[in-house]
Design a protein around this motif. Sequence first.
Motif, PDB file in Angstrom:
ATOM      1  N   ASP A 106     -10.698 -33.719  17.880  1.00 50.53           N
ATOM      2  CA  ASP A 106     -10.476 -33.048  19.167  1.00 50.53           C
ATOM      3  C   ASP A 106      -8.998 -32.927  19.501  1.00 50.53           C
ATOM      4  O   ASP A 106      -8.542 -31.884  19.968  1.00 50.53           O
ATOM      5  N   TYR A 107      -8.236 -34.013  19.290  1.00 52.27           N
ATOM      6  CA  TYR A 107      -6.816 -33.998  19.651  1.00 52.27           C
ATOM      7  C   TYR A 107      -5.965 -33.215  18.649  1.00 52.27           C
ATOM      8  O   TYR A 107      -5.013 -32.549  19.042  1.00 52.27           O
ATOM      9  N   ASP A 108      -6.278 -33.290  17.364  1.00 51.18           N
ATOM     10  CA  ASP A 108      -5.415 -32.676  16.348  1.00 51.18           C
ATOM     11  C   ASP A 108      -5.995 -31.379  15.788  1.00 51.18           C
ATOM     12  O   ASP A 108      -5.430 -30.308  15.968  1.00 51.18           O
ATOM     13  N   ASP A 109      -7.135 -31.489  15.110  1.00 50.46           N
ATOM     14  CA  ASP A 109      -7.699 -30.339  14.404  1.00 50.46           C
ATOM     15  C   ASP A 109      -8.055 -29.191  15.351  1.00 50.46           C
ATOM     16  O   ASP A 109      -7.712 -28.036  15.096  1.00 50.46           O
ATOM     17  N   CYS A 110      -8.767 -29.497  16.429  1.00 55.89           N
ATOM     18  CA  CYS A 110      -9.183 -28.440  17.351  1.00 55.89           C
ATOM     19  C   CYS A 110      -7.994 -27.832  18.091  1.00 55.89           C
ATOM     20  O   CYS A 110      -7.974 -26.625  18.350  1.00 55.89           O
ATOM     21  N   THR A 111      -7.001 -28.647  18.425  1.00 59.39           N
ATOM     22  CA  THR A 111      -5.808 -28.104  19.094  1.00 59.39           C
ATOM     23  C   THR A 111      -5.138 -27.076  18.193  1.00 59.39           C
ATOM     24  O   THR A 111      -4.776 -25.985  18.644  1.00 59.39           O
ATOM     25  N   ALA A 112      -4.991 -27.395  16.926  1.00 58.88           N
ATOM     26  CA  ALA A 112      -4.377 -26.448  15.980  1.00 58.88           C
ATOM     27  C   ALA A 112      -5.256 -25.211  15.804  1.00 58.88           C
ATOM     28  O   ALA A 112      -4.767 -24.072  15.845  1.00 58.88           O
ATOM     29  N   LYS A 113      -6.553 -25.423  15.627  1.00 60.76           N
ATOM     30  CA  LYS A 113      -7.472 -24.297  15.393  1.00 60.76           C
ATOM     31  C   LYS A 113      -7.530 -23.355  16.588  1.00 60.76           C
ATOM     32  O   LYS A 113      -7.373 -22.143  16.437  1.00 60.76           O
ATOM     33  N   TYR A 114      -7.759 -23.891  17.778  1.00 63.07           N
ATOM     34  CA  TYR A 114      -7.911 -23.019  18.940  1.00 63.07           C
ATOM     35  C   TYR A 114      -6.592 -22.325  19.280  1.00 63.07           C
ATOM     36  O   TYR A 114      -6.580 -21.180  19.728  1.00 63.07           O
ATOM     37  N   GLY A 115      -5.467 -22.993  19.055  1.00 66.21           N
ATOM     38  CA  GLY A 115      -4.168 -22.345  19.230  1.00 66.21           C
ATOM     39  C   GLY A 115      -3.956 -21.233  18.216  1.00 66.21           C
ATOM     40  O   GLY A 115      -3.437 -20.164  18.537  1.00 66.21           O
TER      41      GLY A 115
END
Length: 183
Positions: A106-115
């Motif tokens: 949630d903090y790393d992978d999703c932040t990069a993906k959704y950005g």
Amino acid sequence: MSVDAIVQTEFPEGYAVFFGAEGKVIMTPQSEEHSSTIRSMQIDTLALGRHAKVTSDVYIDFPADENSAPDLAILREDAQKQGKRYSFDDVLLISEVVSTSSARKDYDDCTAKYGRYSIPIYLIVDPYAQEVVVHSQPDGTGYIAAHTHRYGTGKLPIELADGRVFTVDLDELPRPESGSEAH
């Protein structure tokens, strides 16, 4: 796994079960905190209107088969399904609720993906840290801006790209009971 095998399988209690490409079965644990936090945010979305397009744990199409079923997504009012699903282009806000097993994702992978896919607002709601992180201004590799708000600090209005305002009531987000897992 065949349909008959799936129907006859008893999956462990407390897990959400998703069926992916090529017969993959994905099981993720669901805690009471996770479930009640999503429900609290769903209640907050009612201010957008009874028929606002809001989904929970529903797949959204992203390019390159990077589909996601976010804990909560708010879509444009004029969003139309492309086949069976909405497209990432229709998304105004995605929220993921942290569980002990998903914190890094949630903090790393999703932040990069959704950005990377220019989702305008990405919320990380963390019941264990008792905070909400609002990511805005996607830049292709993540987000330029991130602001952290503590539980118990009132209402948090978040302006959506279409001019509507989604307000998260930080006083009403459920807190883990003592003895719950912390990350």
